[in-house]
Design a protein around this motif. Structure first.
Motif, PDB file in Angstrom:
ATOM      1  N   ILE A 211      36.783  50.255  39.982  1.00 22.47           N
ATOM      2  CA  ILE A 211      37.263  49.314  38.961  1.00 22.47           C
ATOM      3  C   ILE A 211      37.138  47.879  39.474  1.00 22.47           C
ATOM      4  N   ALA A 212      37.442  47.671  40.767  1.00 23.36           N
ATOM      5  CA  ALA A 212      37.312  46.325  41.345  1.00 23.36           C
ATOM      6  C   ALA A 212      35.866  45.830  41.241  1.00 23.36           C
ATOM      7  N   SER A 213      34.901  46.702  41.503  1.00 25.83           N
ATOM      8  CA  SER A 213      33.483  46.325  41.406  1.00 25.83           C
ATOM      9  C   SER A 213      33.095  45.989  39.969  1.00 25.83           C
ATOM     10  N   ILE A 214      33.638  46.737  39.023  1.00 27.98           N
ATOM     11  CA  ILE A 214      33.354  46.457  37.605  1.00 27.98           C
ATOM     12  C   ILE A 214      33.877  45.060  37.246  1.00 27.98           C
ATOM     13  N   GLY A 215      35.091  44.735  37.689  1.00 26.69           N
ATOM     14  CA  GLY A 215      35.648  43.405  37.444  1.00 26.69           C
ATOM     15  C   GLY A 215      34.781  42.314  38.041  1.00 26.69           C
ATOM     16  N   GLN A 216      34.282  42.562  39.243  1.00 23.51           N
ATOM     17  CA  GLN A 216      33.426  41.564  39.899  1.00 23.51           C
ATOM     18  C   GLN A 216      32.106  41.388  39.156  1.00 23.51           C
ATOM     19  N   ILE A 217      31.530  42.481  38.701  1.00 23.71           N
ATOM     20  CA  ILE A 217      30.266  42.409  37.953  1.00 23.71           C
ATOM     21  C   ILE A 217      30.467  41.631  36.653  1.00 23.71           C
ATOM     22  N   ILE A 218      31.562  41.895  35.965  1.00 23.58           N
ATOM     23  CA  ILE A 218      31.840  41.183  34.714  1.00 23.58           C
ATOM     24  C   ILE A 218      32.034  39.694  34.995  1.00 23.58           C
ATOM     25  N   TRP A 219      32.723  39.373  36.089  1.00 20.49           N
ATOM     26  CA  TRP A 219      32.892  37.959  36.455  1.00 20.49           C
ATOM     27  C   TRP A 219      31.531  37.305  36.685  1.00 20.49           C
ATOM     28  N   VAL A 220      30.644  37.966  37.442  1.00 18.62           N
ATOM     29  CA  VAL A 220      29.308  37.425  37.716  1.00 18.62           C
ATOM     30  C   VAL A 220      28.542  37.221  36.411  1.00 18.62           C
ATOM     31  N   LEU A 221      28.590  38.196  35.516  1.00 20.66           N
ATOM     32  CA  LEU A 221      27.901  38.059  34.228  1.00 20.66           C
ATOM     33  C   LEU A 221      28.456  36.878  33.433  1.00 20.66           C
ATOM     34  N   GLY A 222      29.763  36.677  33.503  1.00 22.40           N
ATOM     35  CA  GLY A 222      30.379  35.535  32.825  1.00 22.40           C
ATOM     36  C   GLY A 222      29.893  34.214  33.378  1.00 22.40           C
ATOM     37  N   ILE A 223      29.786  34.106  34.695  1.00 24.93           N
ATOM     38  CA  ILE A 223      29.316  32.870  35.318  1.00 24.93           C
ATOM     39  C   ILE A 223      27.844  32.620  34.972  1.00 24.93           C
TER      40      ILE A 223
ATOM     41  N   TYR B   5      38.260  22.009  28.269  1.00 18.57           N
ATOM     42  CA  TYR B   5      39.290  22.351  29.255  1.00 18.57           C
ATOM     43  C   TYR B   5      39.949  23.681  28.887  1.00 18.57           C
ATOM     44  N   THR B   6      40.109  23.926  27.595  1.00 18.35           N
ATOM     45  CA  THR B   6      40.656  25.223  27.156  1.00 18.35           C
ATOM     46  C   THR B   6      39.772  26.350  27.666  1.00 18.35           C
ATOM     47  N   SER B   7      38.455  26.162  27.560  1.00 17.26           N
ATOM     48  CA  SER B   7      37.545  27.209  28.033  1.00 17.26           C
ATOM     49  C   SER B   7      37.653  27.401  29.543  1.00 17.26           C
ATOM     50  N   PHE B   8      37.805  26.298  30.294  1.00 24.06           N
ATOM     51  CA  PHE B   8      37.964  26.419  31.748  1.00 24.06           C
ATOM     52  C   PHE B   8      39.273  27.113  32.103  1.00 24.06           C
ATOM     53  N   MET B   9      40.329  26.799  31.362  1.00 19.41           N
ATOM     54  CA  MET B   9      41.609  27.459  31.591  1.00 19.41           C
ATOM     55  C   MET B   9      41.478  28.969  31.328  1.00 19.41           C
ATOM     56  N   LEU B  10      40.819  29.320  30.231  1.00 21.87           N
ATOM     57  CA  LEU B  10      40.603  30.739  29.915  1.00 21.87           C
ATOM     58  C   LEU B  10      39.731  31.419  30.971  1.00 21.87           C
ATOM     59  N   MET B  11      38.730  30.711  31.475  1.00 23.31           N
ATOM     60  CA  MET B  11      37.922  31.274  32.562  1.00 23.31           C
ATOM     61  C   MET B  11      38.797  31.583  33.774  1.00 23.31           C
ATOM     62  N   GLY B  12      39.689  30.642  34.110  1.00 24.10           N
ATOM     63  CA  GLY B  12      40.589  30.845  35.244  1.00 24.10           C
ATOM     64  C   GLY B  12      41.509  32.038  35.038  1.00 24.10           C
ATOM     65  N   VAL B  13      42.038  32.190  33.828  1.00 18.97           N
ATOM     66  CA  VAL B  13      42.905  33.346  33.527  1.00 18.97           C
ATOM     67  C   VAL B  13      42.087  34.629  33.597  1.00 18.97           C
ATOM     68  N   GLY B  14      40.898  34.619  33.004  1.00 18.37           N
ATOM     69  CA  GLY B  14      40.034  35.801  33.061  1.00 18.37           C
ATOM     70  C   GLY B  14      39.692  36.174  34.489  1.00 18.37           C
ATOM     71  N   GLN B  15      39.394  35.171  35.307  1.00 17.18           N
ATOM     72  CA  GLN B  15      39.079  35.404  36.723  1.00 17.18           C
ATOM     73  C   GLN B  15      40.260  36.048  37.445  1.00 17.18           C
ATOM     74  N   ALA B  16      41.473  35.598  37.138  1.00 21.18           N
ATOM     75  CA  ALA B  16      42.665  36.157  37.781  1.00 21.18           C
ATOM     76  C   ALA B  16      42.820  37.639  37.469  1.00 21.18           C
ATOM     77  N   PHE B  17      42.398  38.061  36.285  1.00 26.07           N
ATOM     78  CA  PHE B  17      42.472  39.480  35.924  1.00 26.07           C
ATOM     79  C   PHE B  17      41.273  40.276  36.448  1.00 26.07           C
ATOM     80  N   LEU B  18      40.103  39.644  36.517  1.00 22.10           N
ATOM     81  CA  LEU B  18      38.893  40.365  36.908  1.00 22.10           C
ATOM     82  C   LEU B  18      38.769  40.573  38.415  1.00 22.10           C
ATOM     83  N   LEU B  19      39.226  39.598  39.208  1.00 20.39           N
ATOM     84  CA  LEU B  19      39.082  39.696  40.666  1.00 20.39           C
ATOM     85  C   LEU B  19      40.422  40.100  41.266  1.00 20.39           C
ATOM     86  N   SER B  20      40.481  41.283  41.809  1.00 20.02           N
ATOM     87  CA  SER B  20      41.749  41.818  42.330  1.00 20.02           C
ATOM     88  C   SER B  20      42.001  41.331  43.756  1.00 20.02           C
ATOM     89  N   ASN B  21      42.163  40.013  43.855  1.00 21.34           N
ATOM     90  CA  ASN B  21      42.431  39.362  45.135  1.00 21.34           C
ATOM     91  C   ASN B  21      43.347  38.180  44.841  1.00 21.34           C
TER      92      ASN B  21
END
Length: 195
Positions: free
Chosen positions: A3-15, A130-146
């Motif tokens: 699941i952690a790898s899936i979150g990381q892949i989704i983060w990479v695709l988002g970037i 800035y709203t989009s950057f804030m949402l990216m930060g929130v999404g990152q917090a959920f996607l990367l389990s660190n």
């Protein structure tokens, strides 16, 4: 696959998606004359903080796994929430660029024949980028389990936002005067109906 790898892949695709949304606007912006430039050291620091927190630091983690000591068990529900929030961020990011069109700039600039944009996401908030950057930060917090890398995006966003938003609003008030003041009275900064 974990699941952690899936979150990381989704983060990479988002970037990667973020880059492909922004790139054509960067190219077009170079062709529009800048009539007022408000670049400053604090803006450079803010932009660097956002880049580091939303891209470089989490990218380093995805590639190396460092700092492994700050990892926590990933969960499917967190990755699902992170995916939805990151997708919302990309939607807002795309809509913001589309609405701005020739007015878009990465720095605090007024372009030739600059217009006050108040449609699309700008009808709800003054600073949807800035709203989009804030949402990216929130999404990152959920996607990367660190604990460190997950929250680095929110820290980077906060530094950019608080170093820059007041200067940006002053520039818009100087450029558009009463029209921008009226716009400020009917919209919030980055969170519809709240802030």
């Amino acid at each position: 696959m974990s699941i952690a790898s899936i979150g990381q892949i989704i983060w990479v695709l988002g970037i990667v998606g973020w880059y492909f949304i922004r790139r054509p606007y960067e190219r077009r912006a170079k062709r529009v004359e800048v009539v007022s430039n408000r670049r400053s050291a604090s803006e450079t620091i803010g932009l660097a903080a956002a880049l580091v927190g939303l891209g470089i630091v989490p990218g380093f983690y995805v590639v190396t796994g460092i700092p492994e000591a700050a990892d926590y068990p990933a969960s499917g529900w967190a990755v699902a929430i992170g995916t939805l929030v990151f997708a919302a961020a990309m939607w807002v990011f795309r809509r913001t660029h589309k609405e701005l069109g020739r007015n878009w700039s990465i720095t605090l600039e007024i372009r030739d024949r600059h217009e006050l944009i108040s449609g699309g996401p700008y009808a709800l908030v003054r600073h949807p980028m800035y709203t989009s950057f804030m949402l990216m930060g929130v999404g990152q917090a959920f996607l990367l389990s660190n604990w460190v890398m997950g929250f680095a995006g929110l820290v980077g966003f906060a530094i950019l936002f608080f170093l820059r938003v007041d200067k940006e609003e002053r520039m818009m008030l100087e450029t558009f005067g009463p029209q921008y003041r009226a716009y400020m009275e009917r919209t919030k900064r980055i969170i519809p109906f709240l802030y």
